[in-house]
Design a protein around this motif. Structure first.
Motif, PDB file in Angstrom:
ATOM      1  N   ALA A  90       0.829  -1.209   0.000  1.00  0.00           N
ATOM      2  CA  ALA A  90       0.000   0.000   0.000  1.00  0.00           C
ATOM      3  C   ALA A  90       0.862   1.257   0.000  1.00  0.00           C
ATOM      4  O   ALA A  90       0.527   2.246  -0.648  1.00  0.00           O
ATOM      5  CB  ALA A  90      -0.919  -0.013   1.213  1.00  0.00           C
TER       6      ALA A  90
ATOM      7  N   HIS B 191      11.195   4.789   0.632  1.00  0.00           N
ATOM      8  CA  HIS B 191      10.395   4.372   1.787  1.00  0.00           C
ATOM      9  C   HIS B 191      11.291   3.961   2.956  1.00  0.00           C
ATOM     10  O   HIS B 191      10.995   4.300   4.110  1.00  0.00           O
ATOM     11  CB  HIS B 191       9.478   3.224   1.392  1.00  0.00           C
ATOM     12  CG  HIS B 191       8.630   2.746   2.520  1.00  0.00           C
ATOM     13  ND1 HIS B 191       7.449   3.388   2.861  1.00  0.00           N
ATOM     14  CD2 HIS B 191       8.802   1.757   3.418  1.00  0.00           C
ATOM     15  CE1 HIS B 191       6.935   2.790   3.926  1.00  0.00           C
ATOM     16  NE2 HIS B 191       7.732   1.794   4.276  1.00  0.00           N
TER      17      HIS B 191
ATOM     18  N   GLU C 206      14.328   4.883   3.292  1.00  0.00           N
ATOM     19  CA  GLU C 206      15.324   5.940   3.494  1.00  0.00           C
ATOM     20  C   GLU C 206      16.751   5.407   3.316  1.00  0.00           C
ATOM     21  O   GLU C 206      17.601   5.534   4.207  1.00  0.00           O
ATOM     22  CB  GLU C 206      15.140   6.606   4.866  1.00  0.00           C
ATOM     23  CG  GLU C 206      13.810   7.338   4.970  1.00  0.00           C
ATOM     24  CD  GLU C 206      13.547   7.917   6.345  1.00  0.00           C
ATOM     25  OE1 GLU C 206      14.267   7.546   7.296  1.00  0.00           O
ATOM     26  OE2 GLU C 206      12.631   8.727   6.479  1.00  0.00           O
TER      27      GLU C 206
ATOM     28  N   THR D 154      11.412   3.517   8.641  1.00  0.00           N
ATOM     29  CA  THR D 154      10.452   3.652   7.561  1.00  0.00           C
ATOM     30  C   THR D 154      10.164   5.102   7.257  1.00  0.00           C
ATOM     31  O   THR D 154       9.960   5.908   8.148  1.00  0.00           O
ATOM     32  CB  THR D 154       9.115   2.968   7.915  1.00  0.00           C
ATOM     33  OG1 THR D 154       8.649   3.527   9.140  1.00  0.00           O
ATOM     34  CG2 THR D 154       9.266   1.494   8.029  1.00  0.00           C
ATOM     35  N   GLY D 155      10.152   5.415   5.973  1.00  0.00           N
ATOM     36  CA  GLY D 155       9.847   6.769   5.560  1.00  0.00           C
ATOM     37  C   GLY D 155       8.373   7.079   5.696  1.00  0.00           C
ATOM     38  O   GLY D 155       7.987   8.175   6.075  1.00  0.00           O
ATOM     39  N   ASN D 156       7.546   6.091   5.375  1.00  0.00           N
ATOM     40  CA  ASN D 156       6.108   6.270   5.501  1.00  0.00           C
ATOM     41  C   ASN D 156       5.627   5.562   6.756  1.00  0.00           C
ATOM     42  O   ASN D 156       5.421   4.366   6.770  1.00  0.00           O
ATOM     43  CB  ASN D 156       5.367   5.673   4.295  1.00  0.00           C
ATOM     44  CG  ASN D 156       5.385   6.606   3.126  1.00  0.00           C
ATOM     45  OD1 ASN D 156       5.575   7.800   3.290  1.00  0.00           O
ATOM     46  ND2 ASN D 156       5.205   6.059   1.936  1.00  0.00           N
TER      47      ASN D 156
ATOM     48  N   PRO E 246       1.206   4.077   6.440  1.00  0.00           N
ATOM     49  CA  PRO E 246       0.843   3.612   5.102  1.00  0.00           C
ATOM     50  C   PRO E 246      -0.673   3.545   4.930  1.00  0.00           C
ATOM     51  O   PRO E 246      -1.396   3.314   5.889  1.00  0.00           O
ATOM     52  CB  PRO E 246       1.465   2.210   5.035  1.00  0.00           C
ATOM     53  CG  PRO E 246       1.605   1.792   6.446  1.00  0.00           C
ATOM     54  CD  PRO E 246       1.826   3.031   7.241  1.00  0.00           C
ATOM     55  N   THR E 247      -1.087   3.759   3.694  1.00  0.00           N
ATOM     56  CA  THR E 247      -2.528   3.736   3.431  1.00  0.00           C
ATOM     57  C   THR E 247      -2.987   2.296   3.328  1.00  0.00           C
ATOM     58  O   THR E 247      -3.086   1.723   2.264  1.00  0.00           O
ATOM     59  CB  THR E 247      -2.832   4.477   2.125  1.00  0.00           C
ATOM     60  OG1 THR E 247      -1.957   3.940   1.135  1.00  0.00           O
ATOM     61  CG2 THR E 247      -2.609   5.954   2.268  1.00  0.00           C
ATOM     62  N   THR E 248      -3.289   1.710   4.488  1.00  0.00           N
ATOM     63  CA  THR E 248      -3.590   0.279   4.532  1.00  0.00           C
ATOM     64  C   THR E 248      -4.937  -0.064   3.913  1.00  0.00           C
ATOM     65  O   THR E 248      -5.243  -1.229   3.702  1.00  0.00           O
ATOM     66  CB  THR E 248      -3.575  -0.218   5.981  1.00  0.00           C
ATOM     67  OG1 THR E 248      -4.347   0.668   6.786  1.00  0.00           O
ATOM     68  CG2 THR E 248      -2.164  -0.296   6.529  1.00  0.00           C
TER      69      THR E 248
ATOM     70  N   GLN F 263      -5.751   0.690   0.973  1.00  0.00           N
ATOM     71  CA  GLN F 263      -5.566   0.644  -0.476  1.00  0.00           C
ATOM     72  C   GLN F 263      -5.825  -0.755  -1.055  1.00  0.00           C
ATOM     73  O   GLN F 263      -6.536  -0.849  -2.052  1.00  0.00           O
ATOM     74  CB  GLN F 263      -4.157   1.112  -0.807  1.00  0.00           C
ATOM     75  CG  GLN F 263      -3.967   1.666  -2.175  1.00  0.00           C
ATOM     76  CD  GLN F 263      -4.626   3.022  -2.383  1.00  0.00           C
ATOM     77  OE1 GLN F 263      -5.397   3.503  -1.560  1.00  0.00           O
ATOM     78  NE2 GLN F 263      -4.363   3.607  -3.512  1.00  0.00           N
ATOM     79  N   PRO F 264      -5.296  -1.839  -0.469  1.00  0.00           N
ATOM     80  CA  PRO F 264      -5.554  -3.155  -1.049  1.00  0.00           C
ATOM     81  C   PRO F 264      -7.032  -3.509  -1.088  1.00  0.00           C
ATOM     82  O   PRO F 264      -7.520  -4.066  -2.064  1.00  0.00           O
ATOM     83  CB  PRO F 264      -4.769  -4.098  -0.130  1.00  0.00           C
ATOM     84  CG  PRO F 264      -3.724  -3.248   0.474  1.00  0.00           C
ATOM     85  CD  PRO F 264      -4.354  -1.901   0.642  1.00  0.00           C
TER      86      PRO F 264
ATOM     87  N   ARG G 186      -8.644  -1.643  -3.844  1.00  0.00           N
ATOM     88  CA  ARG G 186      -8.282  -2.255  -5.119  1.00  0.00           C
ATOM     89  C   ARG G 186      -9.157  -3.490  -5.373  1.00  0.00           C
ATOM     90  O   ARG G 186      -9.660  -3.688  -6.467  1.00  0.00           O
ATOM     91  CB  ARG G 186      -6.799  -2.633  -5.100  1.00  0.00           C
ATOM     92  CG  ARG G 186      -6.304  -3.238  -6.391  1.00  0.00           C
ATOM     93  CD  ARG G 186      -4.837  -3.597  -6.285  1.00  0.00           C
ATOM     94  NE  ARG G 186      -3.982  -2.419  -6.375  1.00  0.00           N
ATOM     95  CZ  ARG G 186      -3.032  -2.111  -5.508  1.00  0.00           C
ATOM     96  NH1 ARG G 186      -2.812  -2.883  -4.474  1.00  0.00           N
ATOM     97  NH2 ARG G 186      -2.301  -1.030  -5.668  1.00  0.00           N
TER      98      ARG G 186
ATOM     99  N   THR H 127      -4.944   2.305  -8.436  1.00  0.00           N
ATOM    100  CA  THR H 127      -4.179   1.526  -9.408  1.00  0.00           C
ATOM    101  C   THR H 127      -4.639   0.077  -9.321  1.00  0.00           C
ATOM    102  O   THR H 127      -4.357  -0.605  -8.346  1.00  0.00           O
ATOM    103  CB  THR H 127      -2.670   1.611  -9.111  1.00  0.00           C
ATOM    104  OG1 THR H 127      -2.307   2.977  -9.016  1.00  0.00           O
ATOM    105  CG2 THR H 127      -1.857   0.927 -10.186  1.00  0.00           C
ATOM    106  N   LEU H 128      -5.393  -0.366 -10.333  1.00  0.00           N
ATOM    107  CA  LEU H 128      -5.964  -1.716 -10.267  1.00  0.00           C
ATOM    108  C   LEU H 128      -4.923  -2.781 -10.597  1.00  0.00           C
ATOM    109  O   LEU H 128      -4.980  -3.885 -10.095  1.00  0.00           O
ATOM    110  CB  LEU H 128      -7.154  -1.824 -11.215  1.00  0.00           C
ATOM    111  CG  LEU H 128      -8.341  -0.943 -10.828  1.00  0.00           C
ATOM    112  CD1 LEU H 128      -9.424  -1.011 -11.881  1.00  0.00           C
ATOM    113  CD2 LEU H 128      -8.901  -1.353  -9.476  1.00  0.00           C
TER     114      LEU H 128
END
Lengths: 63, 137
Positions: free
Chosen positions: A21, A51, A53, B2-4, B7-9, B11-12, B15, B66-67
């Motif tokens: 995701a 992500h 880094e 982790t940079g993010n 996370p946009t969990t 999303q799956p 989809r 994004t499919l």
């Protein structure tokens, strides 16, 4: 290409679905990369590196 | 690490929902088409079929999610290349032999001849599309 994506993901406490995701791909794609059955595009490799880094070559190593 | 961190969990699942909607619209169209033909309503069957197909395209193109990702696209490209290769082998091996078979008194069934012409036409389209892709790249 060899990679240590699984180790990095697990160290970050993320599931494959979480990482998928975060970089906008399917969980199956993350799984395939970790199993070294799929080499990501340069764009996705950059996203993964951003992500975590780090640099792309920190994650991926040409065989 | 982790940079993010967030996370946009969702999303799956989004989809998955969009894919279900996409293929659901197509499935409804096909099932309705068959049902419409059985009920001897061919125009209604065709209309519902097209509506289902348009629903498929609308979800596919209209979705903000994004499919399919790059791995799917690479698998599709590999599948298409392999399919074209198999058809090329069939065409190269069988098509030149048809006049000799006819001269020997054997006639290929119309279905086989139709398939060969279809394959040949497909390669014509392939050549045109390939030319267009080369010119645009």
């Amino acid at each position: 290409m060899k990679n240590d994506l699984r180790e990095r993901r697990e160290a970050a406490g993320m599931s494959q679905a979480d990482l998928a995701a975060a970089v906008d791909v399917t969980r199956q794609t993350i799984n395939a990369i970790e199993r070294e059955r799929y080499d990501p595009s340069l764009e996705l490799a950059f996203q993964l590196a951003a992500h975590f880094e780090c640099r792309i070559e920190d994650i991926f190593t040409p065989e | 690490m982790t940079g993010n961190a967030n996370p946009t969990t969702n999303q799956p699942s989004r989809r998955r929902r969009y894919r279900i909607a996409m293929y659901g619209a197509l499935a409804v169209g096909i099932v309705s088409y068959i049902a419409g033909l059985r009920l001897e309503l061919p125009l209604v069957a065709l209309g519902v079929y097209w509506a289902g197909f348009l629903g498929f395209v609308a979800v596919w193109k209209g979705s903000s999610v994004t499919l399919y990702d790059e791995r799917h696209e690479r698998m599709e490209a590999k599948t298409a290349t392999t399919t074209v290769g198999i058809i090329a082998i069939v065409l190269i091996a069988v098509a030149p032999a048809t006049p000799a078979l006819q001269a020997a008194g054997y006639a290929l069934p119309p279905l086989a001849m139709g398939a060969l012409y279809g394959y040949a036409g497909m390669f014509g389209v392939y050549g045109l599309v390939y030319t267009a892709v080369v010119l645009r790249s």
